[in-house]
Design an enzyme around this catalytic site. Structure first.
Site, PDB file in Angstrom:
ATOM      1  N   GLY A  16       1.093  -1.103   0.112  1.00  0.00           N
ATOM      2  CA  GLY A  16       0.341  -0.544  -0.050  1.00  0.00           C
ATOM      3  C   GLY A  16       1.075   1.000   0.093  1.00  0.00           C
ATOM      4  O   GLY A  16       0.128   2.628   0.342  1.00  0.00           O
ATOM      5  N   GLY A  19      -0.629   4.675  -0.194  1.00  0.00           N
ATOM      6  CA  GLY A  19      -1.348   5.297   0.480  1.00  0.00           C
ATOM      7  C   GLY A  19      -1.040   5.725   1.297  1.00  0.00           C
ATOM      8  O   GLY A  19      -0.107   6.769   1.674  1.00  0.00           O
ATOM      9  N   GLN A  20      -1.988   6.523   2.250  1.00  0.00           N
ATOM     10  CA  GLN A  20      -2.237   7.353   3.399  1.00  0.00           C
ATOM     11  C   GLN A  20      -1.218   7.303   4.259  1.00  0.00           C
ATOM     12  O   GLN A  20      -0.318   8.108   5.237  1.00  0.00           O
ATOM     13  CB  GLN A  20      -3.433   7.821   4.014  1.00  0.00           C
ATOM     14  CG  GLN A  20      -4.343   8.843   3.041  1.00  0.00           C
ATOM     15  CD  GLN A  20      -5.541   9.455   3.579  1.00  0.00           C
ATOM     16  OE1 GLN A  20      -5.143  10.038   4.486  1.00  0.00           O
ATOM     17  NE2 GLN A  20      -6.568   9.517   3.419  1.00  0.00           N
ATOM     18  N   ASP A  47       2.532  -2.076  -4.330  1.00  0.00           N
ATOM     19  CA  ASP A  47       1.551  -1.339  -4.938  1.00  0.00           C
ATOM     20  C   ASP A  47       0.058  -2.073  -6.170  1.00  0.00           C
ATOM     21  O   ASP A  47       1.613  -1.923  -6.728  1.00  0.00           O
ATOM     22  CB  ASP A  47       1.339   0.177  -4.623  1.00  0.00           C
ATOM     23  CG  ASP A  47       0.016   0.881  -4.093  1.00  0.00           C
ATOM     24  OD1 ASP A  47      -1.628   0.104  -4.009  1.00  0.00           O
ATOM     25  OD2 ASP A  47       0.105   1.712  -2.828  1.00  0.00           O
ATOM     26  N   ARG A 103     -19.459  -9.246   5.912  1.00  0.00           N
ATOM     27  CA  ARG A 103     -17.540  -9.930   6.130  1.00  0.00           C
ATOM     28  C   ARG A 103     -17.450 -10.442   5.406  1.00  0.00           C
ATOM     29  O   ARG A 103     -16.243 -10.779   5.210  1.00  0.00           O
ATOM     30  CB  ARG A 103     -17.826  -9.595   7.602  1.00  0.00           C
ATOM     31  CG  ARG A 103     -16.710  -9.982   8.399  1.00  0.00           C
ATOM     32  CD  ARG A 103     -17.012 -10.724  10.082  1.00  0.00           C
ATOM     33  NE  ARG A 103     -17.486 -12.214  10.048  1.00  0.00           N
ATOM     34  CZ  ARG A 103     -17.562 -12.628  11.319  1.00  0.00           C
ATOM     35  NH1 ARG A 103     -17.127 -11.748  12.143  1.00  0.00           N
ATOM     36  NH2 ARG A 103     -18.327 -13.912  11.433  1.00  0.00           N
ATOM     37  N   ASN A 110     -10.074  -9.902   0.883  1.00  0.00           N
ATOM     38  CA  ASN A 110      -8.182 -10.080   1.921  1.00  0.00           C
ATOM     39  C   ASN A 110      -7.357 -11.842   1.501  1.00  0.00           C
ATOM     40  O   ASN A 110      -6.705 -11.423   1.750  1.00  0.00           O
ATOM     41  CB  ASN A 110      -8.483  -9.335   3.506  1.00  0.00           C
ATOM     42  CG  ASN A 110      -8.733  -8.132   3.088  1.00  0.00           C
ATOM     43  OD1 ASN A 110      -7.791  -7.172   2.668  1.00  0.00           O
ATOM     44  ND2 ASN A 110      -9.797  -7.774   3.368  1.00  0.00           N
ATOM     45  N   ASN A 136      -7.020  -4.448   7.430  1.00  0.00           N
ATOM     46  CA  ASN A 136      -7.882  -5.328   8.146  1.00  0.00           C
ATOM     47  C   ASN A 136      -8.111  -6.112   7.057  1.00  0.00           C
ATOM     48  O   ASN A 136      -9.055  -5.684   6.333  1.00  0.00           O
ATOM     49  CB  ASN A 136      -8.897  -4.223   8.662  1.00  0.00           C
ATOM     50  CG  ASN A 136      -8.100  -2.925   9.741  1.00  0.00           C
ATOM     51  OD1 ASN A 136      -7.796  -4.073  10.773  1.00  0.00           O
ATOM     52  ND2 ASN A 136      -8.390  -1.932   9.639  1.00  0.00           N
ATOM     53  N   ASP A 164      -4.450   0.892  19.333  1.00  0.00           N
ATOM     54  CA  ASP A 164      -5.363   0.861  20.037  1.00  0.00           C
ATOM     55  C   ASP A 164      -4.830   1.424  21.501  1.00  0.00           C
ATOM     56  O   ASP A 164      -5.610   1.772  22.395  1.00  0.00           O
ATOM     57  CB  ASP A 164      -5.815  -0.185  20.464  1.00  0.00           C
ATOM     58  CG  ASP A 164      -6.580  -0.751  18.961  1.00  0.00           C
ATOM     59  OD1 ASP A 164      -7.655   0.069  17.685  1.00  0.00           O
ATOM     60  OD2 ASP A 164      -6.513  -1.808  18.254  1.00  0.00           O
ATOM     61  N   HIS A 192      -8.713  -6.855  16.643  1.00  0.00           N
ATOM     62  CA  HIS A 192      -8.621  -4.926  16.399  1.00  0.00           C
ATOM     63  C   HIS A 192     -10.147  -5.221  15.608  1.00  0.00           C
ATOM     64  O   HIS A 192      -9.636  -4.921  14.237  1.00  0.00           O
ATOM     65  CB  HIS A 192      -7.393  -4.838  14.985  1.00  0.00           C
ATOM     66  CG  HIS A 192      -7.436  -3.361  14.752  1.00  0.00           C
ATOM     67  ND1 HIS A 192      -7.160  -1.955  15.975  1.00  0.00           N
ATOM     68  CD2 HIS A 192      -7.255  -2.597  13.730  1.00  0.00           C
ATOM     69  CE1 HIS A 192      -6.996  -1.171  14.652  1.00  0.00           C
ATOM     70  NE2 HIS A 192      -7.369  -1.482  13.790  1.00  0.00           N
TER      71      HIS A 192
END
Length: 330
Positions: A16, A19-20, A47, A103, A110, A136, A164, A192
């Site tokens: 990624g 990505g940000q 990426d 989900r 993924n 995630n 977290d 998470h």
């Protein structure tokens, strides 16, 4: 502190890459804030093909920063190139959940990504590679990755719950009026996700038990725990983008603690081993002690009272349900 690779260049792969999260993380790594100011770095940025133009822009900016420790940059859409000889891999890239997506559908998307990453890491990465899964559902993505990278020790694969943990430390500090440096004893248990358990029952603020200062268990259960569990959604709603700066900072903290050692107990999602009655077979966040050199140990002997057990049971149940769904898709 001794650099992770004192006599060579540390090869760090980030997926990624355009990505940000990567955009916020790269300066921390390249400047020496994560692995120390004496550790040369080579970056491998991975990426998907449609993001390569943006990734090349990131490469330009890295060059323009003129980081003294940065020895080279490879930008690619080929995992076999990106992971070759990788010493550290930050897997920030994943398929995001979209409106209306179930989900199981998210897991299916993924599973394919982390299956491919697992195969590539297994074949070409350093056999001592240290991996942190960020994308995630990170705990279950770590499980899938481990399944397809059998030559990489399970203890070398982790998932990020330091964000977290940091959020919990911050809330305790804000609500007790102390510095974050004066907060100790918090832990994140489980997934998470919104079922994570931010444990403040043993938290201290300037050496004093924090629970009474936080308003007691009722306030913690009704206000503070939901605040931390839903913090990512709150950030997304407020700024229109998911947490990137805080996630990147947490990745840096996770890697620094893991590879360089940490005097404080921190939280990491690691392969379960029966500790606290969590059967082997999932990646579960525990309080851990990082001794340096990529070694950690799950802290043992913590008494989980009735207040804590209900949270730990709920997040354990969710993780094993995710595990069964993911394995059915392999």
């Amino acid at each position: 502190m001794t650099p992770p690779k004192p006599h060579g260049t540390l090869t760090v792969c980030i997926t990624g890459g355009a990505g940000q999260i990567s955009y916020s993380l790269l300066p921390l790594i390249a400047s020496g804030e994560v692995f120390g100011h004496e550790q040369p770095i080579e970056l491998r940025l991975l990426d998907i093909k449609p993001a390569l133009e943006a990734l090349n822009g990131v490469v330009m900016e890295l060059h323009d920063c003129s980081f003294p420790l940065l020895r080279g940059i490879v930008a690619t859409d080929d995992p076999m190139v990106a992971f070759r000889h990788a010493d550290v891999a930050v897997l920030a890239g994943s398929f995001p959940r979209r409106p209306g997506m179930e989900r199981r559908e998210l897991l299916a998307k993924n599973v394919n990504i982390f299956k491919a990453h697992g195969h590539a890491l297994d074949q070409v990465a350093s056999k001592n590679v240290k991996i942190v899964v960020v994308g995630n559902p990170s705990n279950t993505n770590a499980l899938v990755l481990s399944h397809f990278a059998p030559s990489i020790p399970k203890g070398n694969i982790t998932a990020l719950t330091r964000l977290d943990h940091n959020r919990t430390v911050s809330q305790v500090a804000l609500r007790t009026g102390v510095s974050v440096n004066d907060v100790d004893g918090v832990a994140i248990w489980g997934n998470h996700s919104a079922t994570q358990y931010p444990d403040m029952t043993r938290a201290t603020a300037k050496g004093e038990l924090a629970m009474p200062m936080l308003g007691g268990r009722k306030v913690v259960a009704e206000e503070i725990i939901p605040c931390i569990q839903k913090r990512g959604a709150a950030v997304l709603k407020a700024r229109g983008f998911s947490s990137a700066m805080s996630a990147a900072n947490a990745i840096g903290d996770h890697l620094r603690s893991w590879l360089m050692g940490d005097s404080k107990i921190v939280s990491m999602a690691v392969a379960s081993d029966g500790s606290y009655h969590v059967k082997a077979g999932v990646y579960f966040s525990f309080p851990v002690r990082c001794v340096g050199g990529g070694e950690y140990e799950i802290v043992q002997g913590i008494e989980l009272g009735e207040f804590s057990r209900k949270y730990v049971s709920a997040t354990t149940e969710e993780l094993f349900a995710e595990r069964e769904e993911a394995l059915s898709l392999l």
